[in-house]
Design an enzyme around this catalytic site. Structure first.
Site, mmCIF file in Angstrom:
data_model
loop_
_atom_site.group_PDB
_atom_site.id
_atom_site.type_symbol
_atom_site.label_atom_id
_atom_site.label_comp_id
_atom_site.label_asym_id
_atom_site.label_seq_id
_atom_site.Cartn_x
_atom_site.Cartn_y
_atom_site.Cartn_z
ATOM 1 N N GLU A 114 -14.188 17.813 36.509
ATOM 2 C CA GLU A 114 -14.350 18.361 37.859
ATOM 3 C C GLU A 114 -15.391 17.585 38.654
ATOM 4 O O GLU A 114 -16.469 17.253 38.151
ATOM 5 C CB GLU A 114 -14.767 19.830 37.767
ATOM 6 C CG GLU A 114 -14.922 20.506 39.130
ATOM 7 C CD GLU A 114 -15.068 22.005 38.999
ATOM 8 O OE1 GLU A 114 -14.132 22.638 38.451
ATOM 9 O OE2 GLU A 114 -16.121 22.535 39.407
ATOM 10 N N ASP A 116 -16.492 31.875 47.458
ATOM 11 C CA ASP A 116 -17.678 32.584 47.934
ATOM 12 C C ASP A 116 -17.665 32.705 49.448
ATOM 13 O O ASP A 116 -17.248 31.789 50.156
ATOM 14 C CB ASP A 116 -18.946 31.834 47.512
ATOM 15 C CG ASP A 116 -19.060 31.721 46.000
ATOM 16 O OD1 ASP A 116 -18.749 32.724 45.332
ATOM 17 O OD2 ASP A 116 -19.440 30.652 45.508
ATOM 18 N N HIS A 134 -12.566 21.534 29.911
ATOM 19 C CA HIS A 134 -12.693 21.168 31.321
ATOM 20 C C HIS A 134 -14.179 20.944 31.598
ATOM 21 O O HIS A 134 -14.977 21.875 31.512
ATOM 22 C CB HIS A 134 -12.150 22.286 32.221
ATOM 23 C CG HIS A 134 -12.289 22.024 33.688
ATOM 24 N ND1 HIS A 134 -11.396 21.235 34.395
ATOM 25 C CD2 HIS A 134 -13.223 22.439 34.595
ATOM 26 C CE1 HIS A 134 -11.761 21.187 35.662
ATOM 27 N NE2 HIS A 134 -12.868 21.905 35.812
ATOM 28 N N SER A 171 -9.790 17.784 31.220
ATOM 29 C CA SER A 171 -9.914 17.555 32.657
ATOM 30 C C SER A 171 -11.378 17.487 33.051
ATOM 31 O O SER A 171 -12.265 17.946 32.312
ATOM 32 C CB SER A 171 -9.196 18.670 33.439
ATOM 33 O OG SER A 171 -9.615 19.949 33.006
ATOM 34 N N PHE A 226 -28.167 27.582 38.580
ATOM 35 C CA PHE A 226 -26.714 27.751 38.607
ATOM 36 C C PHE A 226 -26.295 29.005 37.831
ATOM 37 O O PHE A 226 -25.441 29.767 38.277
ATOM 38 C CB PHE A 226 -26.025 26.530 37.984
ATOM 39 C CG PHE A 226 -25.990 25.312 38.857
ATOM 40 C CD1 PHE A 226 -26.367 25.367 40.189
ATOM 41 C CD2 PHE A 226 -25.573 24.095 38.344
ATOM 42 C CE1 PHE A 226 -26.349 24.239 40.991
ATOM 43 C CE2 PHE A 226 -25.534 22.963 39.144
ATOM 44 C CZ PHE A 226 -25.924 23.044 40.465
#
Length: 283
Positions: free
Chosen positions: A14, A105, A262, A12, A212
């Site tokens: 994102e 968040d 993913h 997959s 990140f």
């Protein structure tokens, strides 16, 4: 080392919702290229506190209309039972059958977390409202959630989401395969029996990756950090080296039974395609 070879390998990708018209055009081109790889689904993120709610919904519907399953992220922070019920109804009306259920968040300055405190409560609510209609994916943290009091407590929290009705999990990205395998072993010892798909972050930007990782608690091994620092501003070398590192990581994961991958694409196709082709996944 225990493996998860009992699960079929699923792949997959994102995306995050584009903010501009140019971003939408760019994402459509990226989507078209990655669609040729026949992924199981495309997921679409949901901004802090639901800040991209409408854009997420629009992006998900457009992806679904193009013929590949879409899985919207759904965050419980700053949400109520009523607006989650409304969102679920909207997705169901558009034939969406997968959801990535997250705590999410809390936006800066927002004091209330809403009617849901944790992701397991969101999973329970989705199940109570829609039964088994949705395939629910949840987050997993092989290197422990940055806000968890301990690894043991984090594992208990993960089990609560599984017990609430999650079908599968997607991990935070990592660059140490052993942390993933150790986590999977720990889950199996607790009786957790769902596919735990590794989240993969291609390396293309040194400063962005560090930023990140500091925010989400993902560890960058010292050797990798030093190597990337040594390239300075040489973007071509960073991309080439990063592609090699992540390809090796993915191969190790797949060879030892990981149930797919993913990819966190950052709305780009080239880095993910390069890794995919290195792995010969289309053969």
């Amino acid at each position: 080392m225990q493996t998860q070879q009992k699960y079929p390998k699923l792949f997959s990708f994102e995306f995050y919702p584009p903010k501009t018209e140019a971003g939408e055009e760019s994402l459509q081109a990226v989507h078209e290229k990655l669609s040729r790889l026949n992924p199981d689904f495309f997921s679409v993120t949901f901004g802090a506190g639901g800040s991209t709610r409408d854009k997420t919904f629009d992006t998900v519907v457009k992806i679904q209309e193009r013929g590949v399953a879409a899985a919207p992220h759904l965050s419980c922070v700053a949400s109520t039972h009523e607006n989650i019920r409304e969102i679920l109804h909207g997705y169901r009306s558009n034939g969406i059958k997968k959801i990535v259920a997250l705590r999410g968040d809390l936006p800066s300055g927002m004091m209330s977390a809403g009617q849901f405190r944790y992701a397991n409560e969101l999973v329970e609510f989705i199940r109570s409202e829609t039964g088994d209609y949705f395939q629910i994916h949840v987050a997993a943290y092989p290197e422990t959630h940055p806000q968890a009091r301990s690894a043991a407590e984090d594992l208990k929290n993960f089990k609560r989401k599984v017990d609430a009705g999650a079908n599968a999990a997607i991990t935070q990205y990592f660059y140490n395969a052993e942390s993933y395998f150790y986590f999977v072993d720990a889950c199996e010892k607790m009786g957790i029996d769902i596919p735990i798909v590794p989240g993969i972050m291609p390396i293309t930007n040194y400063s962005q990756l560090f930023r990140f990782s500091d925010m989400c608690g993902a560890d960058i091994p010292r050797w990798l950090r030093k190597k990337l620092e040594g390239f300075g501003d040489d973007r071509e070398q960073i991309i080439a080296f990063g592609c090699d590192v992540v390809t090796r990581l993915c191969q190790q994961l797949l060879d030892n039974g990981a149930p797919g991958l993913h990819f966190y694409t950052m709305n780009q196709s080239a880095p993910t395609l390069a890794i995919w082709n290195n792995l010969n996944l289309s053969d």
